[in-house]
Structure formats: structure tokens, C-alpha cells
Design a protein around this motif. Sequence first.
Motif, PDB file in Angstrom:
ATOM      1  N   VAL A  22       0.825  -1.199   0.000  1.00  0.00           N
ATOM      2  CA  VAL A  22       0.000   0.000   0.000  1.00  0.00           C
ATOM      3  C   VAL A  22       0.864   1.256   0.000  1.00  0.00           C
ATOM      4  CG1 VAL A  22      -1.664   1.331   1.354  1.00  0.00           C
ATOM      5  CG2 VAL A  22      -1.951  -1.150   1.100  1.00  0.00           C
ATOM      6  N   ALA A  23       1.992   1.247   0.753  1.00  0.00           N
ATOM      7  CA  ALA A  23       2.828   2.446   0.874  1.00  0.00           C
ATOM      8  C   ALA A  23       3.671   2.695  -0.361  1.00  0.00           C
ATOM      9  CB  ALA A  23       3.742   2.325   2.100  1.00  0.00           C
ATOM     10  N   ALA A  24       4.019   1.665  -1.117  1.00  0.00           N
ATOM     11  CA  ALA A  24       4.901   1.832  -2.273  1.00  0.00           C
ATOM     12  C   ALA A  24       4.336   2.815  -3.297  1.00  0.00           C
ATOM     13  CB  ALA A  24       5.193   0.479  -2.908  1.00  0.00           C
ATOM     14  N   PRO A  25       3.081   2.690  -3.724  1.00  0.00           N
ATOM     15  CA  PRO A  25       2.551   3.665  -4.690  1.00  0.00           C
ATOM     16  C   PRO A  25       2.512   5.086  -4.138  1.00  0.00           C
ATOM     17  CG  PRO A  25       1.182   1.691  -4.608  1.00  0.00           C
ATOM     18  CD  PRO A  25       2.109   1.618  -3.449  1.00  0.00           C
ATOM     19  N   VAL A  26       2.239   5.229  -2.844  1.00  0.00           N
ATOM     20  CA  VAL A  26       2.179   6.567  -2.248  1.00  0.00           C
ATOM     21  C   VAL A  26       3.549   7.227  -2.283  1.00  0.00           C
ATOM     22  CG1 VAL A  26       1.686   7.855  -0.143  1.00  0.00           C
ATOM     23  CG2 VAL A  26       0.223   5.914  -0.803  1.00  0.00           C
ATOM     24  N   VAL A  27       4.591   6.470  -1.913  1.00  0.00           N
ATOM     25  CA  VAL A  27       5.951   7.011  -1.923  1.00  0.00           C
ATOM     26  C   VAL A  27       6.374   7.373  -3.344  1.00  0.00           C
ATOM     27  CG1 VAL A  27       8.362   6.466  -1.441  1.00  0.00           C
ATOM     28  CG2 VAL A  27       6.587   5.782   0.173  1.00  0.00           C
ATOM     29  N   ALA A  28       6.052   6.495  -4.294  1.00  0.00           N
ATOM     30  CA  ALA A  28       6.411   6.776  -5.685  1.00  0.00           C
ATOM     31  C   ALA A  28       5.697   8.031  -6.199  1.00  0.00           C
ATOM     32  CB  ALA A  28       6.081   5.576  -6.563  1.00  0.00           C
ATOM     33  N   LYS A  29       4.437   8.197  -5.827  1.00  0.00           N
ATOM     34  CA  LYS A  29       3.693   9.371  -6.265  1.00  0.00           C
ATOM     35  C   LYS A  29       4.271  10.642  -5.665  1.00  0.00           C
ATOM     36  CE  LYS A  29      -0.989  11.268  -6.439  1.00  0.00           C
ATOM     37  NZ  LYS A  29      -2.405  11.065  -6.058  1.00  0.00           N
ATOM     38  N   GLU A  30       4.606  10.601  -4.368  1.00  0.00           N
ATOM     39  CA  GLU A  30       5.201  11.777  -3.722  1.00  0.00           C
ATOM     40  C   GLU A  30       6.532  12.132  -4.366  1.00  0.00           C
ATOM     41  OE1 GLU A  30       5.462  10.855   0.374  1.00  0.00           O
ATOM     42  OE2 GLU A  30       3.312  11.161   0.782  1.00  0.00           O
ATOM     43  N   ARG A  31       7.297  11.114  -4.717  1.00  0.00           N
ATOM     44  CA  ARG A  31       8.587  11.364  -5.368  1.00  0.00           C
ATOM     45  C   ARG A  31       8.396  12.027  -6.730  1.00  0.00           C
ATOM     46  NH1 ARG A  31      12.011   8.624  -8.853  1.00  0.00           N
ATOM     47  NH2 ARG A  31      14.254   8.952  -8.485  1.00  0.00           N
ATOM     48  N   GLU A  32       7.449  11.541  -7.496  1.00  0.00           N
ATOM     49  CA  GLU A  32       7.177  12.149  -8.800  1.00  0.00           C
ATOM     50  C   GLU A  32       6.696  13.593  -8.657  1.00  0.00           C
ATOM     51  OE1 GLU A  32       4.441   9.630 -10.767  1.00  0.00           O
ATOM     52  OE2 GLU A  32       5.861   7.975 -11.075  1.00  0.00           O
ATOM     53  N   GLU A  33       5.842  13.839  -7.671  1.00  0.00           N
ATOM     54  CA  GLU A  33       5.366  15.203  -7.455  1.00  0.00           C
ATOM     55  C   GLU A  33       6.519  16.128  -7.068  1.00  0.00           C
ATOM     56  OE1 GLU A  33       2.347  14.905  -4.533  1.00  0.00           O
ATOM     57  OE2 GLU A  33       0.816  14.109  -5.911  1.00  0.00           O
ATOM     58  N   LEU A  34       7.433  15.615  -6.240  1.00  0.00           N
ATOM     59  CA  LEU A  34       8.576  16.436  -5.833  1.00  0.00           C
ATOM     60  C   LEU A  34       9.477  16.743  -7.030  1.00  0.00           C
ATOM     61  CD1 LEU A  34      10.186  17.789  -3.594  1.00  0.00           C
ATOM     62  CD2 LEU A  34      11.299  15.596  -3.140  1.00  0.00           C
ATOM     63  N   ILE A  35       9.689  15.753  -7.885  1.00  0.00           N
ATOM     64  CA  ILE A  35      10.515  15.972  -9.075  1.00  0.00           C
ATOM     65  C   ILE A  35       9.862  16.994 -10.010  1.00  0.00           C
ATOM     66  CG2 ILE A  35      11.414  14.873 -11.154  1.00  0.00           C
ATOM     67  CD1 ILE A  35      11.827  12.338  -9.532  1.00  0.00           C
ATOM     68  N   ASP A  36       8.542  16.872 -10.184  1.00  0.00           N
ATOM     69  CA  ASP A  36       7.824  17.834 -11.028  1.00  0.00           C
ATOM     70  C   ASP A  36       7.918  19.248 -10.457  1.00  0.00           C
ATOM     71  OD1 ASP A  36       7.149  15.756 -12.678  1.00  0.00           O
ATOM     72  OD2 ASP A  36       5.155  15.455 -11.797  1.00  0.00           O
ATOM     73  N   ARG A  37       7.814  19.349  -9.139  1.00  0.00           N
ATOM     74  CA  ARG A  37       7.901  20.668  -8.515  1.00  0.00           C
ATOM     75  C   ARG A  37       9.288  21.273  -8.702  1.00  0.00           C
ATOM     76  NH1 ARG A  37       6.857  21.982  -2.073  1.00  0.00           N
ATOM     77  NH2 ARG A  37       7.236  24.243  -2.206  1.00  0.00           N
ATOM     78  N   ILE A  38      10.326  20.443  -8.559  1.00  0.00           N
ATOM     79  CA  ILE A  38      11.693  20.930  -8.765  1.00  0.00           C
ATOM     80  C   ILE A  38      11.883  21.410 -10.195  1.00  0.00           C
ATOM     81  CG2 ILE A  38      14.109  20.214  -8.838  1.00  0.00           C
ATOM     82  CD1 ILE A  38      13.537  18.360  -6.484  1.00  0.00           C
ATOM     83  N   ASP A  39      11.350  20.643 -11.148  1.00  0.00           N
ATOM     84  CA  ASP A  39      11.479  21.036 -12.550  1.00  0.00           C
ATOM     85  C   ASP A  39      10.759  22.365 -12.816  1.00  0.00           C
ATOM     86  OD1 ASP A  39      12.935  18.755 -13.035  1.00  0.00           O
ATOM     87  OD2 ASP A  39      11.204  17.588 -13.749  1.00  0.00           O
ATOM     88  N   ARG A  40       9.558  22.521 -12.245  1.00  0.00           N
ATOM     89  CA  ARG A  40       8.816  23.778 -12.459  1.00  0.00           C
ATOM     90  C   ARG A  40       9.561  24.968 -11.853  1.00  0.00           C
ATOM     91  NH1 ARG A  40       4.418  20.512 -10.872  1.00  0.00           N
ATOM     92  NH2 ARG A  40       4.441  21.524  -8.832  1.00  0.00           N
ATOM     93  N   GLU A  41      10.063  24.787 -10.615  1.00  0.00           N
ATOM     94  CA  GLU A  41      10.764  25.897  -9.958  1.00  0.00           C
ATOM     95  C   GLU A  41      12.064  26.221 -10.682  1.00  0.00           C
ATOM     96  OE1 GLU A  41       9.530  27.719  -7.671  1.00  0.00           O
ATOM     97  OE2 GLU A  41       7.730  26.510  -7.379  1.00  0.00           O
ATOM     98  N   THR A  42      12.744  25.203 -11.197  1.00  0.00           N
ATOM     99  CA  THR A  42      13.976  25.448 -11.944  1.00  0.00           C
ATOM    100  C   THR A  42      13.691  26.231 -13.215  1.00  0.00           C
ATOM    101  OG1 THR A  42      14.942  23.396 -11.068  1.00  0.00           O
ATOM    102  CG2 THR A  42      15.962  24.345 -13.034  1.00  0.00           C
ATOM    103  N   ALA A  43      12.625  25.844 -13.919  1.00  0.00           N
ATOM    104  CA  ALA A  43      12.256  26.572 -15.125  1.00  0.00           C
ATOM    105  C   ALA A  43      11.881  28.024 -14.808  1.00  0.00           C
ATOM    106  CB  ALA A  43      11.098  25.864 -15.822  1.00  0.00           C
ATOM    107  N   ALA A  44      11.159  28.215 -13.692  1.00  0.00           N
ATOM    108  CA  ALA A  44      10.790  29.579 -13.301  1.00  0.00           C
ATOM    109  C   ALA A  44      12.029  30.404 -12.956  1.00  0.00           C
ATOM    110  CB  ALA A  44       9.836  29.531 -12.113  1.00  0.00           C
ATOM    111  N   ALA A  45      12.996  29.783 -12.272  1.00  0.00           N
ATOM    112  CA  ALA A  45      14.230  30.495 -11.928  1.00  0.00           C
ATOM    113  C   ALA A  45      15.014  30.868 -13.179  1.00  0.00           C
ATOM    114  CB  ALA A  45      15.086  29.638 -10.996  1.00  0.00           C
ATOM    115  N   ASP A  46      15.036  29.953 -14.168  1.00  0.00           N
ATOM    116  CA  ASP A  46      15.732  30.257 -15.422  1.00  0.00           C
ATOM    117  C   ASP A  46      15.067  31.429 -16.140  1.00  0.00           C
ATOM    118  OD1 ASP A  46      17.469  28.202 -14.906  1.00  0.00           O
ATOM    119  OD2 ASP A  46      16.386  26.727 -16.139  1.00  0.00           O
ATOM    120  N   GLN A  47      13.744  31.464 -16.137  1.00  0.00           N
ATOM    121  CA  GLN A  47      13.040  32.574 -16.780  1.00  0.00           C
ATOM    122  C   GLN A  47      13.339  33.897 -16.072  1.00  0.00           C
ATOM    123  OE1 GLN A  47       8.895  31.535 -16.871  1.00  0.00           O
ATOM    124  NE2 GLN A  47       9.164  29.909 -18.405  1.00  0.00           N
ATOM    125  N   LEU A  48      13.364  33.870 -14.743  1.00  0.00           N
ATOM    126  CA  LEU A  48      13.688  35.093 -14.001  1.00  0.00           C
ATOM    127  C   LEU A  48      15.115  35.542 -14.272  1.00  0.00           C
ATOM    128  CD1 LEU A  48      12.005  34.323 -10.542  1.00  0.00           C
ATOM    129  CD2 LEU A  48      11.215  35.914 -12.307  1.00  0.00           C
TER     130      LEU A  48
END
Length: 299
Positions: free
Chosen positions: A82-108
Motif C-alpha cells: 500500500v505504501a509503495a505507490p504513495v511514496v512513488a507518487k510523492e517522489r514524482e510530485e517532488l521531481i515535477d515541482r523541482i522542474d517547475r521551480e527550476t524553469a521559473a528560476a531560469d526565466q527570471l
Amino acid sequence: MCGMPQQPPVRSTPTRPARPDASMSLLTNVMDHSLDEGYAEAAARKEAAGGMPKTLRAKLGLAVGLVLAALVVTVGAAQARVAAPVVAKEREELIDRIDRETAAADQLEDAVDQLRAEVSTRQREALKRSGGSDQAELVGLLSGATEVQGPGVKLVVDDAEEASTGGDGDPRETSGFSDTGRVRDRDMQRVVNGLWESGAEAVSINGQRLTALSAIRAAGDAILVDNKPLVPPYTVLAVGDGERLSTRFQSSADGLYLNALQENYGIRTSISAEEDLRLPAAPSVTVRTAQPKTEKGTS
């Protein structure tokens, strides 16, 4: 005829020959009785019992223990699934957030570069209107706002191959350095100031243009120029009269200081006069107190 009485024959029972191991009675006993009687009795009782509990209570206790063990293993496996999918989803969300913030920083960062270029352009235009193009070019050169090309000096400063601790006569003893084999921010400050005093018209370190507002600092073991970290070896380019600039710097106090570091602590340096150097413009020149000159009307 009377004969003499005869003595009965002596009949003695012959003795048995002695055993060769008669003097080793303890070892013989051990070999003949290798298993202690107590151990033998315990083994016999265990064999008679069959190794399994016979009473109903013992059987129930064993069954309950097995059921509990199986239940713990099953629950643990279910929780892991049960915990494996939750951890994987949180990891993907964190990676997506890092990518978005990095792109925003590059634009700034791109926006900042564009604004800096616009400010530099307007500064040059204002200087042209107030004092002519020649004065604007001179001010841009001295302030580091424009790119520079010409003859000069190339000075390379690098850490020692093997760092060593300082001893007597350490030219940096007032700073409390523990590793004198590494180039420090104070060393680069003295190098740059020595080049300015020797007649340099423009200076850069590892492609980072220096201005009157530039700062050379340390953050841990890294050297920062205008808050940007540099990696050794440190290549210092100085535009000016190459031969004269090289001679004056090496004979100055700061040049002798650098030579002392090389001789005493193995810091590697090399200096050469160059016919053509190209120094980039400074990223931004912030004017804090200057104001444009206004023409007063005559009455």
C-alpha cells in the motif's frame, strides 16, 4: 616296603596377563561410556515424547504462535504494497515541482539579464548625450560596462599540488589559515590590487569582469567574485602595456607576496605578456549615488 610319603603337587592358579592399557583406566572408562547417564536418559525421554507437544494446551499454544507470526508477516507485506505507490507518487510530485521551480528560476534569470542589458544601453546613451561618445567610451571602459580588447598580462594562480601547514614566516599568518597550500580570497585581492596599481586598465578573473564595486570574498574554501564561485586554477587577465605591466607587478609588494607563496608553500603561478586579450563586460553596473547633470537656464 614302606615308601617315603610324597608331597602333594603344588597346584597354583595361573595369573591372567595384565592389559596393556591397565594404567589408562580413566581414558578407558571414557571410551567405554562416552555418553553420560544423565544425557542418555534425557535423550531417551525426548525420543519417547516424539519432539512435539502432547497436551492440548501445548498444541493450542503452538498453533496460536504460528497464526500470529503469519498474521504479522501478512500485515507487513500488505502495508508495504500500500505504501509503495504513495511514496512513488510523492517522489514524482517532488521531481515535477523541482522542474517547475527550476524553469521559473531560469526565466527570471533571463529577465534579469535582459533588464541589465537595457539599463546598460540607457546608461551609455545618457553618457553620450551629456559628454560625447569619447567620454562615454572612457567611462564605460573604466566602469567595466563595456567589453575590452587589447594587449596585457595573463596571470595564472593555482593551489599547491600537496597542501601543507604553515610555519614561521607565513605571509598569511594574520588570517589564521590552516592550509597554506590553497589560494585564498586575500591572495586574489592582493593580486588584483597589485595589477591595478601596476597600470592595468581592466581586469577579469576566470572570465568575471571586475569593477570598482566588485568584491572578492570567501565562502568556506571557495572564492567568490561578486557572489559567483570560482574554481581553480584562477586565470587573471589584465589589459594594459603587457611587458611594462608584467615587470611592474612582479617587482611590486603584491608581486613579491605572490612569489613568497610560491617559494614557501608551493602555490603555482605563471605570468606572461599577451598581445591580444578580450575581457567581457561586467554583468551589471549599479549606480547608487550618481545623478545626471542638468543644465541650468540663464535668466
